[in-house]
Design a protein around this motif. Structure first.
Motif, PDB file in Angstrom:
ATOM      1  N   GLY A 211      -8.770   5.783   9.215  1.00 44.59           N
ATOM      2  CA  GLY A 211      -9.856   4.893   8.821  1.00 44.59           C
ATOM      3  C   GLY A 211      -9.494   3.793   7.844  1.00 44.59           C
ATOM      4  N   THR A 212      -8.190   3.643   7.547  1.00 42.89           N
ATOM      5  CA  THR A 212      -7.764   2.609   6.612  1.00 42.89           C
ATOM      6  C   THR A 212      -7.006   1.523   7.369  1.00 42.89           C
ATOM      7  OG1 THR A 212      -7.636   4.196   4.790  1.00 42.89           O
ATOM      8  CG2 THR A 212      -6.440   2.138   4.513  1.00 42.89           C
ATOM      9  N   GLU A 213      -7.685   0.434   7.622  1.00 44.83           N
ATOM     10  CA  GLU A 213      -7.106  -0.710   8.333  1.00 44.83           C
ATOM     11  C   GLU A 213      -6.566  -1.689   7.304  1.00 44.83           C
ATOM     12  OE1 GLU A 213      -5.777  -2.478  11.552  1.00 44.83           O
ATOM     13  OE2 GLU A 213      -7.379  -1.037  11.959  1.00 44.83           O
ATOM     14  N   LEU A 214      -5.299  -2.049   7.435  1.00 46.24           N
ATOM     15  CA  LEU A 214      -4.663  -2.965   6.491  1.00 46.24           C
ATOM     16  C   LEU A 214      -4.241  -4.238   7.205  1.00 46.24           C
ATOM     17  CD1 LEU A 214      -2.322  -0.372   4.724  1.00 46.24           C
ATOM     18  CD2 LEU A 214      -4.467  -1.294   3.822  1.00 46.24           C
ATOM     19  N   PRO A 215      -4.333  -5.381   6.518  1.00 49.61           N
ATOM     20  CA  PRO A 215      -3.858  -6.615   7.134  1.00 49.61           C
ATOM     21  C   PRO A 215      -2.345  -6.582   7.324  1.00 49.61           C
ATOM     22  CG  PRO A 215      -4.584  -7.004   4.871  1.00 49.61           C
ATOM     23  CD  PRO A 215      -4.930  -5.583   5.197  1.00 49.61           C
ATOM     24  N   PRO A 216      -1.830  -7.349   8.290  1.00 44.26           N
ATOM     25  CA  PRO A 216      -0.381  -7.353   8.549  1.00 44.26           C
ATOM     26  C   PRO A 216       0.449  -7.758   7.340  1.00 44.26           C
ATOM     27  CG  PRO A 216      -1.567  -8.468  10.318  1.00 44.26           C
ATOM     28  CD  PRO A 216      -2.565  -8.182   9.240  1.00 44.26           C
ATOM     29  N   SER A 217      -0.147  -8.506   6.421  1.00 44.04           N
ATOM     30  CA  SER A 217       0.597  -8.965   5.241  1.00 44.04           C
ATOM     31  C   SER A 217       0.858  -7.848   4.226  1.00 44.04           C
ATOM     32  CB  SER A 217      -0.173 -10.086   4.542  1.00 44.04           C
ATOM     33  OG  SER A 217      -1.464  -9.638   4.160  1.00 44.04           O
ATOM     34  N   VAL A 218       0.199  -6.709   4.395  1.00 41.37           N
ATOM     35  CA  VAL A 218       0.374  -5.589   3.459  1.00 41.37           C
ATOM     36  C   VAL A 218       1.436  -4.635   4.001  1.00 41.37           C
ATOM     37  CG1 VAL A 218      -0.725  -3.617   2.347  1.00 41.37           C
ATOM     38  CG2 VAL A 218      -1.987  -5.756   2.615  1.00 41.37           C
ATOM     39  N   GLN A 219       2.451  -4.395   3.199  1.00 34.79           N
ATOM     40  CA  GLN A 219       3.519  -3.466   3.575  1.00 34.79           C
ATOM     41  C   GLN A 219       3.111  -2.041   3.207  1.00 34.79           C
ATOM     42  OE1 GLN A 219       7.126  -4.091   1.359  1.00 34.79           O
ATOM     43  NE2 GLN A 219       8.245  -2.451   2.385  1.00 34.79           N
ATOM     44  N   VAL A 220       3.317  -1.097   4.122  1.00 38.21           N
ATOM     45  CA  VAL A 220       3.040   0.313   3.854  1.00 38.21           C
ATOM     46  C   VAL A 220       4.327   0.971   3.376  1.00 38.21           C
ATOM     47  CG1 VAL A 220       2.309   2.518   4.832  1.00 38.21           C
ATOM     48  CG2 VAL A 220       1.194   0.398   5.573  1.00 38.21           C
ATOM     49  N   CYS A 221       4.291   1.530   2.161  1.00 37.59           N
ATOM     50  CA  CYS A 221       5.445   2.243   1.599  1.00 37.59           C
ATOM     51  C   CYS A 221       5.124   3.733   1.541  1.00 37.59           C
ATOM     52  CB  CYS A 221       5.766   1.728   0.203  1.00 37.59           C
ATOM     53  SG  CYS A 221       6.423   0.068   0.175  1.00 37.59           S
ATOM     54  N   VAL A 222       5.911   4.532   2.233  1.00 39.47           N
ATOM     55  CA  VAL A 222       5.718   5.982   2.272  1.00 39.47           C
ATOM     56  C   VAL A 222       6.703   6.626   1.301  1.00 39.47           C
ATOM     57  CG1 VAL A 222       5.764   8.038   3.720  1.00 39.47           C
ATOM     58  CG2 VAL A 222       4.941   5.869   4.667  1.00 39.47           C
ATOM     59  N   TRP A 223       6.163   7.464   0.416  1.00 39.74           N
ATOM     60  CA  TRP A 223       6.972   8.127  -0.613  1.00 39.74           C
ATOM     61  C   TRP A 223       6.991   9.618  -0.342  1.00 39.74           C
ATOM     62  CZ3 TRP A 223       9.240   5.183  -4.505  1.00 39.74           C
ATOM     63  CH2 TRP A 223       8.844   3.837  -4.541  1.00 39.74           C
TER      64      TRP A 223
ATOM     65  N   LYS B 178       0.864  -1.186   0.000  1.00 41.73           N
ATOM     66  CA  LYS B 178       0.000   0.000   0.000  1.00 41.73           C
ATOM     67  C   LYS B 178       0.893   1.226   0.000  1.00 41.73           C
ATOM     68  CE  LYS B 178      -3.600   2.472   0.098  1.00 41.73           C
ATOM     69  NZ  LYS B 178      -2.900   3.334  -0.880  1.00 41.73           N
ATOM     70  N   ASN B 179       0.779   2.028  -1.044  1.00 41.93           N
ATOM     71  CA  ASN B 179       1.578   3.240  -1.163  1.00 41.93           C
ATOM     72  C   ASN B 179       0.834   4.432  -0.582  1.00 41.93           C
ATOM     73  OD1 ASN B 179       3.920   2.299  -2.889  1.00 41.93           O
ATOM     74  ND2 ASN B 179       2.194   1.643  -4.140  1.00 41.93           N
ATOM     75  N   VAL B 180       1.589   5.344  -0.003  1.00 40.42           N
ATOM     76  CA  VAL B 180       1.013   6.594   0.510  1.00 40.42           C
ATOM     77  C   VAL B 180       2.064   7.683   0.322  1.00 40.42           C
ATOM     78  CG1 VAL B 180       1.750   6.107   2.876  1.00 40.42           C
ATOM     79  CG2 VAL B 180      -0.130   7.704   2.482  1.00 40.42           C
ATOM     80  N   ILE B 181       1.604   8.901   0.010  1.00 41.29           N
ATOM     81  CA  ILE B 181       2.548   9.982  -0.265  1.00 41.29           C
ATOM     82  C   ILE B 181       2.483  11.054   0.810  1.00 41.29           C
ATOM     83  CG2 ILE B 181       2.489   9.561  -2.733  1.00 41.29           C
ATOM     84  CD1 ILE B 181       0.686  11.966  -3.074  1.00 41.29           C
ATOM     85  N   VAL B 182       3.598  11.762   0.928  1.00 37.65           N
ATOM     86  CA  VAL B 182       3.731  12.836   1.894  1.00 37.65           C
ATOM     87  C   VAL B 182       4.784  13.797   1.350  1.00 37.65           C
ATOM     88  CG1 VAL B 182       5.601  11.745   3.232  1.00 37.65           C
ATOM     89  CG2 VAL B 182       4.027  13.316   4.388  1.00 37.65           C
ATOM     90  N   CYS B 183       4.795  14.987   1.867  1.00 33.86           N
ATOM     91  CA  CYS B 183       5.916  15.901   1.635  1.00 33.86           C
ATOM     92  C   CYS B 183       6.434  16.247   3.018  1.00 33.86           C
ATOM     93  CB  CYS B 183       5.497  17.144   0.871  1.00 33.86           C
ATOM     94  SG  CYS B 183       6.889  18.260   0.562  1.00 33.86           S
ATOM     95  N   SER B 184       7.518  15.619   3.434  1.00 31.46           N
ATOM     96  CA  SER B 184       7.975  15.772   4.815  1.00 31.46           C
ATOM     97  C   SER B 184       8.518  17.168   5.104  1.00 31.46           C
ATOM     98  CB  SER B 184       9.033  14.722   5.155  1.00 31.46           C
ATOM     99  OG  SER B 184      10.155  14.855   4.311  1.00 31.46           O
TER     100      SER B 184
END
Length: 199
Positions: free
Chosen positions: A143-155, A99-105
């Motif tokens: 509000g977005t619950e992900l199963p443990p098998s899904v890796q969260v990638c922050v870009w 699961k990809n998610v974007i940010v501008c740190s």
């Protein structure tokens, strides 16, 4: 001998901005119609509906999907979604395990022509700092619950990369046409903090 006491500036940021604009206009530094064109661009042309159009087409058109993943800038340019903050567009494809998610740190940069202007929470220091450190927790709080098998990638968006999340087409959407699919894609989906859902 008289001494002057410095006065405190009680003007608002809006008043200071208008005063600065007036000075620049008086000096001929702002072309005629520039402010109106920029306002129209931000209020009417930069719109998450643009990103929804791109995603929905990628869901139904394999050739376009390949182009989007290989050269996001060219794929978005097919619809005229270019210009400031629309350079160097990179589409991030969600998969069953990522699961990809974007940010501008550093600030609040994002892909304006396709996502629209960033929401207030996207610009907040808390979101920017926490997403990088604890992405799964932040997504759960939103509000977005992900199963443990899904890796969260922050870009992290930068001057060289403007991201767009290409989510997985949701189950149960097989009967929907491209127009109906667009309605499943929100700004939060394009940022990656939400999933498209068939209601």
């Amino acid at each position: 001998m008289s001494t002057s006491v410095p006065t405190t500036d009680t003007s608002t940021p809006g008043q200071r901005a208008r005063a600065l604009l007036k000075v620049m206009q008086d000096k001929g530094m702002v072309p005629d119609g520039y402010i109106e064109q920029l306002t129209d661009l931000m209020e009417n042309q930069w719109d998450p509906a643009n990103g929804a159009r791109v995603v929905a087409r990628a869901w139904v058109d394999d050739d376009y999907r390949r182009l989007l993943l290989e050269d996001g800038t060219a794929a978005c340019a097919e619809y005229g979604y270019t210009g400031p903050q629309g350079e160097y567009i990179v589409a991030l494809e969600d998969t069953p395990t990522v699961k990809n998610v974007i940010v501008c740190s550093l600030c609040s940069c994002t892909n304006w022509p396709v996502l629209g202007l960033p929401p207030e929470w996207y610009k907040s220091f808390e979101f920017r700092a926490r997403l990088v450190r604890e992405g799964r927790t932040v997504l759960r709080e939103l509000g977005t619950e992900l199963p443990p098998s899904v890796q969260v990638c922050v870009w992290d968006t930068s001057a060289e990369s403007r991201y767009l999340v290409l989510p997985q087409r949701p189950a149960g959407s097989e009967h929907l046409d491209e127009e109906a699919l667009r309605r499943l894609v929100t700004k939060d989906v394009l940022i990656g903090v939400a999933l498209p859902v068939v209601r």
